[in-house]
Design an enzyme around this catalytic site. Sequence first.
Site, mmCIF file in Angstrom:
data_model
loop_
_atom_site.group_PDB
_atom_site.id
_atom_site.type_symbol
_atom_site.label_atom_id
_atom_site.label_comp_id
_atom_site.label_asym_id
_atom_site.label_seq_id
_atom_site.Cartn_x
_atom_site.Cartn_y
_atom_site.Cartn_z
ATOM 1 N N GLY A 157 -1.829 -7.484 -5.616
ATOM 2 C CA GLY A 157 -1.684 -6.047 -5.408
ATOM 3 C C GLY A 157 -2.730 -5.233 -6.135
ATOM 4 N N SER A 184 -5.447 -3.353 -4.734
ATOM 5 C CA SER A 184 -6.244 -2.367 -3.999
ATOM 6 C C SER A 184 -6.187 -0.982 -4.635
ATOM 7 C CB SER A 184 -5.794 -2.288 -2.540
ATOM 8 O OG SER A 184 -4.441 -1.849 -2.451
ATOM 9 N N SER A 185 -5.201 -0.751 -5.514
ATOM 10 C CA SER A 185 -5.065 0.566 -6.140
ATOM 11 C C SER A 185 -4.195 0.437 -7.382
ATOM 12 C CB SER A 185 -4.435 1.577 -5.165
ATOM 13 O OG SER A 185 -3.116 1.181 -4.831
ATOM 14 N N GLY A 186 -4.061 1.546 -8.093
ATOM 15 C CA GLY A 186 -3.079 1.663 -9.164
ATOM 16 C C GLY A 186 -3.206 0.650 -10.280
ATOM 17 N N ILE A 187 -2.070 0.124 -10.713
ATOM 18 C CA ILE A 187 -2.019 -0.767 -11.869
ATOM 19 C C ILE A 187 -2.819 -2.041 -11.613
ATOM 20 C CG2 ILE A 187 -0.496 -2.175 -13.305
ATOM 21 C CD1 ILE A 187 1.662 -0.052 -12.959
ATOM 22 N N GLY A 188 -2.716 -2.592 -10.413
ATOM 23 C CA GLY A 188 -3.441 -3.821 -10.119
ATOM 24 C C GLY A 188 -4.934 -3.651 -10.211
ATOM 25 N N LEU A 227 -5.292 -14.693 -11.707
ATOM 26 C CA LEU A 227 -5.003 -14.235 -10.353
ATOM 27 C C LEU A 227 -4.082 -13.030 -10.446
ATOM 28 C CD1 LEU A 227 -4.121 -16.405 -7.277
ATOM 29 C CD2 LEU A 227 -2.772 -14.385 -7.804
ATOM 30 N N ILE A 228 -4.473 -11.923 -9.835
ATOM 31 C CA ILE A 228 -3.710 -10.680 -9.894
ATOM 32 C C ILE A 228 -3.367 -10.257 -8.479
ATOM 33 C CG2 ILE A 228 -3.663 -8.297 -10.749
ATOM 34 C CD1 ILE A 228 -6.039 -9.101 -12.602
ATOM 35 N N TYR A 283 14.971 -0.903 -3.999
ATOM 36 C CA TYR A 283 13.910 -1.205 -4.948
ATOM 37 C C TYR A 283 14.470 -1.756 -6.257
ATOM 38 C CZ TYR A 283 9.974 -0.326 -8.128
ATOM 39 O OH TYR A 283 8.969 -0.451 -9.072
#
Length: 285
Positions: free
Chosen positions: A11, A13-17, A8-9, A154
């Site tokens: 985030g 929708s873009s980038g690293i995920g 299960l991953i 952050y």
Amino acid sequence: MGTAKTVLITGTSSGIGLATTVAAARMGWLPVATMRDTTRAENLIAAAKEAGVDDLVRVARLDVTDPASVAECVAGVVAEYGGLDAVVNNAGAGTVGTIEIAGMDPVRANMEVNYFGVVEVTRAALPHLRESRGRLVTVTSVGGVVGQPFNEAYCAAKFAVEGFMESLAPVAASVGVRVSVVEPGAVASEFVAGQQLDIPAMLAAAGPYAPALQAYIDRTLKAFSVAQTPADAAGSIIAALTDENPPFRVQTTEWARDFAGTKLADLDGSAVQRLTGGWVGLTRS
């Protein structure tokens, strides 16, 4: 589903995920790619099709800030696949600003997504990871090791995640679950663009902090112009999922290793203050 492992991953929708989902499928895993808004899955689906692994990828809704959503998603994965072999905590959000100007809202928002969201997913997944003797991999940041100017909210959240996972790791290991944190530096993804920064407006609102903010922005734009690709960063995550004896802490580039190493060897904090002070135009002897 045979003997293929399920991950299960969050985030994705873009980038690293997104890159991690495709890379895991290429390794023969069954990735459950989660995101808060599944209408944003087009890029992921296209990338999976291009890689020839779209039949292995399942997209599911998961809002890490909603405990009911987390519980429902994890339970659904276990029901569909018969278990859960790994989790990659990747969902995150950033903000740029300083507390006097920005106020408390960004601090609370960052903690909800970047810290409490990670804890909630971890709590829900642990019984199943314990059963499978699985892996728990969390994408933090070099900002979880070194506090960075105008990233107070952050970095505070990422520091919290690092402390949580470092504390959890030996406890989880006692029941067969391996825990790792992956610390990227600058990554050329939609993470930065997703903050939708209006730089002129930020500078106009920064008051006495405007010169330091301008220096920070100039430095950061240069850093992201030579950033690591999401696919490269995903390689470190895949290694943490598949290596026989993964380390607890993994930096994704040589620069990230050197940067984190500055902090870990800096007992009185002076080296980090000299380094990051230069990002905002300070000069120290």
